[in-house]
Write a protein that holds these residues in place. Structure first.
Motif, mmCIF file in Angstrom:
data_model
loop_
_atom_site.group_PDB
_atom_site.id
_atom_site.type_symbol
_atom_site.label_atom_id
_atom_site.label_comp_id
_atom_site.label_asym_id
_atom_site.label_seq_id
_atom_site.Cartn_x
_atom_site.Cartn_y
_atom_site.Cartn_z
ATOM 1 N N ARG A 50 29.571 27.349 45.459
ATOM 2 C CA ARG A 50 30.996 27.589 45.187
ATOM 3 C C ARG A 50 31.236 28.971 44.592
ATOM 4 O O ARG A 50 32.185 29.663 44.972
ATOM 5 C CB ARG A 50 31.551 26.527 44.249
ATOM 6 N N THR A 51 30.394 29.369 43.652
ATOM 7 C CA THR A 51 30.589 30.690 43.049
ATOM 8 C C THR A 51 30.289 31.804 44.051
ATOM 9 O O THR A 51 30.969 32.826 44.044
ATOM 10 C CB THR A 51 29.731 30.859 41.781
ATOM 11 N N MET A 56 32.596 36.144 47.286
ATOM 12 C CA MET A 56 32.877 36.750 48.598
ATOM 13 C C MET A 56 34.385 36.879 48.810
ATOM 14 O O MET A 56 34.868 37.893 49.307
ATOM 15 C CB MET A 56 32.235 35.933 49.712
ATOM 16 N N GLN A 57 35.142 35.856 48.420
ATOM 17 C CA GLN A 57 36.597 35.912 48.534
ATOM 18 C C GLN A 57 37.157 37.031 47.659
ATOM 19 O O GLN A 57 38.058 37.761 48.072
ATOM 20 C CB GLN A 57 37.221 34.579 48.131
ATOM 21 N N SER A 60 36.699 40.403 49.251
ATOM 22 C CA SER A 60 37.630 40.648 50.355
ATOM 23 C C SER A 60 39.055 40.843 49.842
ATOM 24 O O SER A 60 39.810 41.647 50.388
ATOM 25 C CB SER A 60 37.576 39.517 51.382
ATOM 26 N N VAL A 61 39.434 40.137 48.777
ATOM 27 C CA VAL A 61 40.765 40.279 48.202
ATOM 28 C C VAL A 61 40.955 41.679 47.616
ATOM 29 O O VAL A 61 42.025 42.278 47.752
ATOM 30 C CB VAL A 61 41.017 39.192 47.129
ATOM 31 N N LEU A 62 39.927 42.197 46.988
ATOM 32 C CA LEU A 62 40.032 43.521 46.376
ATOM 33 C C LEU A 62 40.283 44.619 47.405
ATOM 34 O O LEU A 62 40.812 45.675 47.067
ATOM 35 C CB LEU A 62 38.769 43.849 45.575
ATOM 36 N N ALA A 63 39.936 44.360 48.636
ATOM 37 C CA ALA A 63 40.151 45.346 49.695
ATOM 38 C C ALA A 63 41.580 45.316 50.232
ATOM 39 O O ALA A 63 41.979 46.198 50.982
ATOM 40 C CB ALA A 63 39.171 45.101 50.830
ATOM 41 N N GLU A 64 42.361 44.319 49.828
ATOM 42 C CA GLU A 64 43.729 44.161 50.329
ATOM 43 C C GLU A 64 44.738 44.791 49.372
ATOM 44 O O GLU A 64 44.487 44.898 48.176
ATOM 45 C CB GLU A 64 44.049 42.676 50.508
ATOM 46 N N PRO A 65 45.911 45.171 49.908
ATOM 47 C CA PRO A 65 46.920 45.816 49.060
ATOM 48 C C PRO A 65 47.539 44.897 47.999
ATOM 49 O O PRO A 65 47.895 45.342 46.928
ATOM 50 C CB PRO A 65 47.985 46.290 50.046
ATOM 51 N N ASP A 66 47.689 43.599 48.276
ATOM 52 C CA ASP A 66 48.309 42.673 47.315
ATOM 53 C C ASP A 66 47.244 41.917 46.516
ATOM 54 O O ASP A 66 47.381 40.743 46.223
ATOM 55 C CB ASP A 66 49.240 41.700 48.029
ATOM 56 N N ARG A 75 40.835 33.335 39.825
ATOM 57 C CA ARG A 75 40.553 33.098 38.401
ATOM 58 C C ARG A 75 40.754 31.620 38.060
ATOM 59 O O ARG A 75 39.971 31.028 37.316
ATOM 60 C CB ARG A 75 41.447 33.954 37.534
ATOM 61 N N VAL A 76 41.791 31.019 38.619
ATOM 62 C CA VAL A 76 42.048 29.595 38.410
ATOM 63 C C VAL A 76 40.917 28.769 39.017
ATOM 64 O O VAL A 76 40.436 27.798 38.410
ATOM 65 C CB VAL A 76 43.415 29.188 39.011
ATOM 66 N N ALA A 77 40.449 29.154 40.176
ATOM 67 C CA ALA A 77 39.342 28.439 40.827
ATOM 68 C C ALA A 77 38.069 28.501 39.967
ATOM 69 O O ALA A 77 37.338 27.519 39.879
ATOM 70 C CB ALA A 77 39.068 29.010 42.207
ATOM 71 N N LEU A 78 37.839 29.611 39.312
ATOM 72 C CA LEU A 78 36.684 29.726 38.413
ATOM 73 C C LEU A 78 36.830 28.781 37.224
ATOM 74 O O LEU A 78 35.868 28.154 36.808
ATOM 75 C CB LEU A 78 36.531 31.158 37.917
#
Length: 84
Positions: A50-51, A56-57, A60-66, A75-78
């Motif tokens: 899971r971690t 990985m998510q 990929s999110v950091l590469a997106e504009p939003d 953070r909630v998932a963690l």
């Protein structure tokens, strides 16, 4: 990855340095709520998977504009890992 504190096993994983600022964590500690090693290994294996997926998510999110709005969900998932 698998640590014992007293009679209870815990899962511990270091957050990759590139994600620490985004996820507001340096490491992840989760009580596995068991004193049995075999059961703890199974739970730790699930948490490791899971971690890894969450990391990985986050990459990929950091590469997106939003990125900021989607990072809150990660953070909630963690935090929800505690319910394993």
């Amino acid at each position: 990855m698998l640590r014992i504190r007293g009679t209870t096993y815990h899962f511990r994983r270091i957050v990759p340095p590139t994600l620490r600022t985004a996820l507001n964590r340096r490491e992840i500690w989760v009580s596995l709520k068991t004193g049995y090693q075999n059961e703890a290994r199974k739970k730790a294996s699930l948490l490791h998977a899971r971690t890894t997926e969450l990391f990985m998510q986050a990459h990929s999110v950091l590469a997106e504009p939003d990125a900021l709005s989607r990072l809150e969900g990660l953070r909630v998932a963690l935090r929800d890992l505690q319910s394993v």
